[in-house]
Structures are given as structure tokens and as C-alpha cells.
Design a protein around this motif. Structure first.
Motif, PDB file in Angstrom:
ATOM      1  N   VAL A   1      39.106  20.248  49.237  1.00 64.56           N
ATOM      2  CA  VAL A   1      38.540  19.621  50.429  1.00 64.56           C
ATOM      3  C   VAL A   1      37.863  18.331  49.993  1.00 64.56           C
ATOM      4  O   VAL A   1      37.094  18.314  49.024  1.00 64.56           O
ATOM      5  CB  VAL A   1      37.540  20.559  51.150  1.00 64.56           C
ATOM      6  CG1 VAL A   1      36.914  19.855  52.352  1.00 64.56           C
ATOM      7  CG2 VAL A   1      38.237  21.842  51.599  1.00 64.56           C
ATOM      8  N   ARG A   2      38.199  17.247  50.676  1.00 66.18           N
ATOM      9  CA  ARG A   2      37.630  15.938  50.364  1.00 66.18           C
ATOM     10  C   ARG A   2      37.207  15.239  51.652  1.00 66.18           C
ATOM     11  O   ARG A   2      37.837  15.450  52.692  1.00 66.18           O
ATOM     12  CB  ARG A   2      38.673  15.034  49.686  1.00 66.18           C
ATOM     13  CG  ARG A   2      39.203  15.562  48.376  1.00 66.18           C
ATOM     14  CD  ARG A   2      40.317  14.670  47.857  1.00 66.18           C
ATOM     15  NE  ARG A   2      40.817  15.125  46.563  1.00 66.18           N
ATOM     16  CZ  ARG A   2      41.891  14.610  45.963  1.00 66.18           C
ATOM     17  NH1 ARG A   2      42.579  13.635  46.548  1.00 66.18           N
ATOM     18  NH2 ARG A   2      42.283  15.060  44.794  1.00 66.18           N
ATOM     19  N   THR A   3      36.187  14.411  51.563  1.00 69.12           N
ATOM     20  CA  THR A   3      35.886  13.540  52.704  1.00 69.12           C
ATOM     21  C   THR A   3      36.885  12.382  52.694  1.00 69.12           C
ATOM     22  O   THR A   3      37.568  12.146  51.686  1.00 69.12           O
ATOM     23  CB  THR A   3      34.468  12.949  52.638  1.00 69.12           C
ATOM     24  OG1 THR A   3      34.398  12.057  51.517  1.00 69.12           O
ATOM     25  CG2 THR A   3      33.402  14.028  52.511  1.00 69.12           C
ATOM     26  N   ARG A   4      36.927  11.666  53.783  1.00 79.35           N
ATOM     27  CA  ARG A   4      37.833  10.523  53.914  1.00 79.35           C
ATOM     28  C   ARG A   4      37.588   9.498  52.791  1.00 79.35           C
ATOM     29  O   ARG A   4      38.518   8.984  52.191  1.00 79.35           O
ATOM     30  CB  ARG A   4      37.593   9.866  55.287  1.00 79.35           C
ATOM     31  CG  ARG A   4      38.630   8.926  55.776  1.00 79.35           C
ATOM     32  CD  ARG A   4      38.252   8.420  57.163  1.00 79.35           C
ATOM     33  NE  ARG A   4      36.913   7.819  57.187  1.00 79.35           N
ATOM     34  CZ  ARG A   4      36.671   6.543  56.853  1.00 79.35           C
ATOM     35  NH1 ARG A   4      37.634   5.755  56.480  1.00 79.35           N
ATOM     36  NH2 ARG A   4      35.435   6.078  56.893  1.00 79.35           N
ATOM     37  N   LEU A   5      36.301   9.256  52.506  1.00 78.69           N
ATOM     38  CA  LEU A   5      35.976   8.290  51.448  1.00 78.69           C
ATOM     39  C   LEU A   5      36.348   8.819  50.064  1.00 78.69           C
ATOM     40  O   LEU A   5      36.837   8.071  49.220  1.00 78.69           O
ATOM     41  CB  LEU A   5      34.487   7.932  51.489  1.00 78.69           C
ATOM     42  CG  LEU A   5      34.056   6.952  52.579  1.00 78.69           C
ATOM     43  CD1 LEU A   5      32.528   6.781  52.556  1.00 78.69           C
ATOM     44  CD2 LEU A   5      34.725   5.588  52.403  1.00 78.69           C
ATOM     45  N   GLN A   6      36.091  10.110  49.843  1.00 81.97           N
ATOM     46  CA  GLN A   6      36.491  10.697  48.546  1.00 81.97           C
ATOM     47  C   GLN A   6      38.001  10.595  48.369  1.00 81.97           C
ATOM     48  O   GLN A   6      38.495  10.365  47.263  1.00 81.97           O
ATOM     49  CB  GLN A   6      36.056  12.175  48.487  1.00 81.97           C
ATOM     50  CG  GLN A   6      34.553  12.346  48.316  1.00 81.97           C
ATOM     51  CD  GLN A   6      34.081  13.753  48.641  1.00 81.97           C
ATOM     52  OE1 GLN A   6      34.859  14.628  49.033  1.00 81.97           O
ATOM     53  NE2 GLN A   6      32.791  13.994  48.500  1.00 81.97           N
TER      54      GLN A   6
ATOM     55  N   ASP B   1      30.104   6.914  42.632  1.00 79.71           N
ATOM     56  CA  ASP B   1      28.663   7.086  42.901  1.00 79.71           C
ATOM     57  C   ASP B   1      28.257   6.311  44.155  1.00 79.71           C
ATOM     58  O   ASP B   1      27.491   6.803  44.981  1.00 79.71           O
ATOM     59  CB  ASP B   1      27.829   6.583  41.702  1.00 79.71           C
ATOM     60  CG  ASP B   1      27.947   7.524  40.504  1.00 79.71           C
ATOM     61  OD1 ASP B   1      28.533   8.617  40.657  1.00 79.71           O
ATOM     62  OD2 ASP B   1      27.460   7.147  39.418  1.00 79.71           O
ATOM     63  N   TYR B   2      28.783   5.100  44.281  1.00 78.44           N
ATOM     64  CA  TYR B   2      28.409   4.286  45.438  1.00 78.44           C
ATOM     65  C   TYR B   2      28.970   4.894  46.733  1.00 78.44           C
ATOM     66  O   TYR B   2      28.278   4.987  47.752  1.00 78.44           O
ATOM     67  CB  TYR B   2      28.896   2.838  45.269  1.00 78.44           C
ATOM     68  CG  TYR B   2      28.505   1.980  46.447  1.00 78.44           C
ATOM     69  CD1 TYR B   2      27.160   1.803  46.769  1.00 78.44           C
ATOM     70  CD2 TYR B   2      29.461   1.378  47.253  1.00 78.44           C
ATOM     71  CE1 TYR B   2      26.780   1.037  47.868  1.00 78.44           C
ATOM     72  CE2 TYR B   2      29.092   0.613  48.354  1.00 78.44           C
ATOM     73  CZ  TYR B   2      27.749   0.450  48.652  1.00 78.44           C
ATOM     74  OH  TYR B   2      27.370  -0.293  49.743  1.00 78.44           O
ATOM     75  N   ILE B   3      30.221   5.326  46.672  1.00 78.48           N
ATOM     76  CA  ILE B   3      30.841   5.962  47.833  1.00 78.48           C
ATOM     77  C   ILE B   3      30.051   7.194  48.270  1.00 78.48           C
ATOM     78  O   ILE B   3      29.854   7.442  49.450  1.00 78.48           O
ATOM     79  CB  ILE B   3      32.308   6.332  47.504  1.00 78.48           C
ATOM     80  CG1 ILE B   3      33.188   5.094  47.661  1.00 78.48           C
ATOM     81  CG2 ILE B   3      32.819   7.458  48.388  1.00 78.48           C
ATOM     82  CD1 ILE B   3      34.629   5.343  47.271  1.00 78.48           C
TER      83      ILE B   3
ATOM     84  N   ILE C   1      49.625  24.956  40.602  1.00 79.43           N
ATOM     85  CA  ILE C   1      51.049  24.658  40.787  1.00 79.43           C
ATOM     86  C   ILE C   1      51.338  24.484  42.277  1.00 79.43           C
ATOM     87  O   ILE C   1      52.074  23.593  42.684  1.00 79.43           O
ATOM     88  CB  ILE C   1      51.909  25.759  40.132  1.00 79.43           C
ATOM     89  CG1 ILE C   1      51.802  25.573  38.622  1.00 79.43           C
ATOM     90  CG2 ILE C   1      53.365  25.684  40.622  1.00 79.43           C
ATOM     91  CD1 ILE C   1      52.699  26.407  37.794  1.00 79.43           C
ATOM     92  N   GLY C   2      50.703  25.335  43.082  1.00 79.15           N
ATOM     93  CA  GLY C   2      50.737  25.137  44.538  1.00 79.15           C
ATOM     94  C   GLY C   2      49.358  24.708  44.982  1.00 79.15           C
ATOM     95  O   GLY C   2      48.363  25.336  44.597  1.00 79.15           O
ATOM     96  N   GLY C   3      49.279  23.634  45.763  1.00 77.52           N
ATOM     97  CA  GLY C   3      47.964  23.145  46.178  1.00 77.52           C
ATOM     98  C   GLY C   3      47.943  22.727  47.636  1.00 77.52           C
ATOM     99  O   GLY C   3      48.938  22.228  48.163  1.00 77.52           O
ATOM    100  N   CYS C   4      46.805  22.961  48.282  1.00 75.98           N
ATOM    101  CA  CYS C   4      46.619  22.536  49.668  1.00 75.98           C
ATOM    102  C   CYS C   4      45.398  21.613  49.710  1.00 75.98           C
ATOM    103  O   CYS C   4      44.437  21.829  48.990  1.00 75.98           O
ATOM    104  CB  CYS C   4      46.316  23.716  50.572  1.00 75.98           C
ATOM    105  SG  CYS C   4      47.369  25.121  50.288  1.00 75.98           S
ATOM    106  N   ARG C   5      45.456  20.619  50.561  1.00 76.54           N
ATOM    107  CA  ARG C   5      44.349  19.664  50.645  1.00 76.54           C
ATOM    108  C   ARG C   5      43.970  19.395  52.092  1.00 76.54           C
ATOM    109  O   ARG C   5      44.842  19.148  52.926  1.00 76.54           O
ATOM    110  CB  ARG C   5      44.749  18.356  49.971  1.00 76.54           C
ATOM    111  CG  ARG C   5      43.675  17.271  50.053  1.00 76.54           C
ATOM    112  CD  ARG C   5      44.143  15.990  49.387  1.00 76.54           C
ATOM    113  NE  ARG C   5      44.449  16.217  47.989  1.00 76.54           N
ATOM    114  CZ  ARG C   5      45.225  15.414  47.254  1.00 76.54           C
ATOM    115  NH1 ARG C   5      45.779  14.338  47.797  1.00 76.54           N
ATOM    116  NH2 ARG C   5      45.467  15.689  45.991  1.00 76.54           N
ATOM    117  N   ALA C   6      42.666  19.448  52.350  1.00 76.66           N
ATOM    118  CA  ALA C   6      42.160  19.047  53.665  1.00 76.66           C
ATOM    119  C   ALA C   6      41.308  17.801  53.487  1.00 76.66           C
ATOM    120  O   ALA C   6      40.498  17.719  52.553  1.00 76.66           O
ATOM    121  CB  ALA C   6      41.318  20.157  54.266  1.00 76.66           C
ATOM    122  N   VAL C   7      41.506  16.823  54.359  1.00 74.97           N
ATOM    123  CA  VAL C   7      40.659  15.623  54.356  1.00 74.97           C
ATOM    124  C   VAL C   7      39.853  15.645  55.649  1.00 74.97           C
ATOM    125  O   VAL C   7      40.424  15.758  56.738  1.00 74.97           O
ATOM    126  CB  VAL C   7      41.508  14.340  54.257  1.00 74.97           C
ATOM    127  CG1 VAL C   7      40.622  13.101  54.340  1.00 74.97           C
ATOM    128  CG2 VAL C   7      42.298  14.327  52.956  1.00 74.97           C
TER     129      VAL C   7
END
Lengths: 85, 219
Positions: B141-146, B182-184, B80-86
Motif C-alpha cells: 500500500v502506497r500513497t500517491r506521492l510515495q 523525506d521531503y515527500i 513472486i505474486g504481488g498486489c498494490r494499492a495506491v
């Protein structure tokens, strides 16, 4: 030093494929209240996505929630990012 | 939610949304604390300006999730509460991941490594659920491409009124985003894979042919 959190209430039109409203709050409680009210006003209308996102700046939100800002339209992904050769 | 118009109880409907609003609002302050912590973790781990934001889940998504998870209730939802880092790349991703484990290890209630176990949708990221002030907050946590991959899925869902991000939709679109993911990933690990590129091109041809995309601008 920690940057203060700014809260952005965004309204994205699914029909138009773009943001149609953006309100900025520094008071967290007021932001949540406005979020609840904005959603309640559009409860039966699924033409809009309303979302409350907080960060140090709108520029950061463009990087973490980019789909509200970039109109990719019908372009295939590799056109936007990946070289084909 | 009542499906049958005759059984529809307006009072109950309004009360349910009031409960949802209050419950969600209670996540705002714990979420902000987790976001601050995440900013600090990313800054230390990457020595770069942290790209971190937070969001309270949209109520239509909460309702949809409750319907999908039968016999569930609000208290069991952990995002319900979420934080994201790229972050820039997989090197930064791994650095942030180990710092999260070091700093928050004993507060982690759940962890999901979507690089090790890629769901059918093709989604990749690392998730944690941490607890603050008795509330569960999801950390992504995601990479820029993800992140760009996820943007493309969100855009397609919005434009075509689909729910590909839940792994539901036309087979060709699901295959397209799996192939793209998969390619990314092969690019992210520094080894762009030509056979994955060919699979992606074939998947693109199909979704263009079926009218989900207009076509390529480049030959």
C-alpha cells in the motif's frame, strides 16, 4: 459487483524509454503462458522489460505502475511534481 | 546460474527456467484472489474507487534476487505474486492499513512498515505477506506521492541501468532519492519542511552537476 481482471503483457524498451508492445488478455492462463514465452524469447536480451500486470483497466495500471507509461527522461523530479517556491 | 562457460549446462539452464515459470504460474490464481480482497478492503476503507493491480514478478528480477540472497531458493521468495494499492493520502493509507489488519490479521505471515523503518533507499510503503492456497502473496500500500517517488526511482534505474531500488548505486543518486523521500513524507503528513526542501535542492544540484539529470526547467 467485482470488475473482471484484465491482464496486460507490457514490453518496455529501455533504449527508447517507452512501451513498445501491449497485449491484453482476459484468460489468466493464456496471459501467463504468453508472459513465459515472451520472456523466453528475450532471455539474453536485456534491452526490454517484459511484465504481466493485471487490473480492472489499463488506466488503473497507469496509476500503480506509472513508470512504464510516463517518460520522465532526464527531468528532475521536482520539475514534475513539486513547486520550487 | 553457472558463471564458467565450460561448466555451462544448457539442459539444466532450460530446466531451471521451466521450474521458475511453473512455480510463478502457480501464484496467478492466489494472487488474483488477494487482489479482489484488497480491492474490497480499499473500497470499504476509503469509500473511493480502488486503485489496485497485481503483477507476477519478472523472471530476471527473480534470478537477481536469488543470486543476492545466497543459499536461497524459489520457495523462500515471498513477492513472486504481488498486489498494490495506491491511495490518495496518508489518511486513506492508515484506514486501509487498519482494515487489512482487521480482515486479514490471522493470515498475515509477515508485515513491514517502511514508514516506521525507512530503508537506505528512502522507500516508503506498507507491505504484508499473506497466504492463499499455500502461496505467499505480497501486498503493498502506497500513497500517491510515495508511488510517484517509486516511479522516479524505477525510471532512473531503467534509464541509467542502475539498481537504486535495491539501495545500490552512486552515493549522490542514493542521497537524492533519500532526500526526495523525506521531503515527500513531510508533504504527506501535511507539514512541508523547508529544511528538507533545502536538502533536496542541494541533492538535486549534485545529481544535475554529475550528469544524471539534465537540469531544471523552472528557475
Amino acid at each position: 459487483m467485482t470488475a473482471p481482471t484484465v491482464h496486460f503483457l507490457l514490453v518496455y524498451s529501455l533504449k527508447e524509454g517507452k512501451l513498445v508492445d501491449q497485449k491484453e488478455f482476459t484468460d489468466s492462463a493464456k496471459a501467463v503462458k504468453a508472459y513465459n514465452e515472451a520472456e523466453a524469447a528475450q532471455r539474453d536480451n536485456d534491452s526490454y522489460e517484459i511484465v504481466l500486470i493485471g487490473s480492472d483497466s489499463i488506466q488503473t495500471i497507469m496509476k500503480t505502475h506509472g513508470h512504464y507509461f510516463s517518460n520522465q527522461g532526464e527531468s528532475i523530479f521536482s520539475d514534475l511534481l513539486l513547486p520550487t517556491s | 546460474m553457472a558463471n564458467d562457460a565450460e561448466d555451462f549446462d544448457v539442459e539444466k539452464y532450460l530446466d531451471a527456467y521451466e521450474v521458475l515459470d511453473l512455480f510463478r504460474a502457480a501464484h496467478q490464481s492466489p494472487m488474483t484472489r488477494v487482489t479482489m480482497g484488497l480491492r474490497s478492503i480499499v473500497k470499504t476503507a476509503t469509500r473511493a474507487d480502488p486503485i489496485v493491480s497485481q503483477r507476477l514478478k519478472r523472471s530476471p528480477r527473480i534470478v537477481r534476487k536469488l543470486i543476492r540472497m545466497e543459499n536461497s531458493n524459489l520457495a523462500r521468495l515471498e513477492d513472486i505474486g504481488g498486489c498494490r494499492a495506491v491511495v490518495q493520502d496518508l489518511e486513506q493509507f492508515e484506514a486501509v492499513r487498519s482494515r487489512i489488519e482487521r480482515v486479514w490479521g490471522d493470515q498475515v505471515r509477515r508485515r513491514r512498515d517502511y514508514l516506521a523503518e525507512v530503508p537506505d533507499s528512502g522507500y516508503r510503503a506498507a507491505h504484508w505477506v499473506v497466504e492463499r492456497g499455500g502461496r505467499r502473496i505480497e501486498v503493498q500500500v502506497r500513497t500517491r506521492l510515495q508511488q510517484q517517488w517509486a516511479n522516479a526511482v524505477e525510471s532512473a534505474d531503467s534509464r541509467l541501468d542502475l539498481t537504486l531500488k535495491d539501495g545500490v548505486g552512486p552515493d549522490s543518486m542514493l542521497e537524492y532519492f533519500r532526500a526526495l523521500g523525506d521531503y515527500i513524507y513531510s508533504i504527506d503528513i501535511g507539514k512541508p519542511d523547508s529544511s528538507l526542501r533545502e536538502r533536496l535542492t542541494a541533492a538535486e544540484d549534485t545529481v544535475i552537476e554529475q550528469g544524471f539529470y539534465s537540469g531544471r526547467s523552472k528557475a
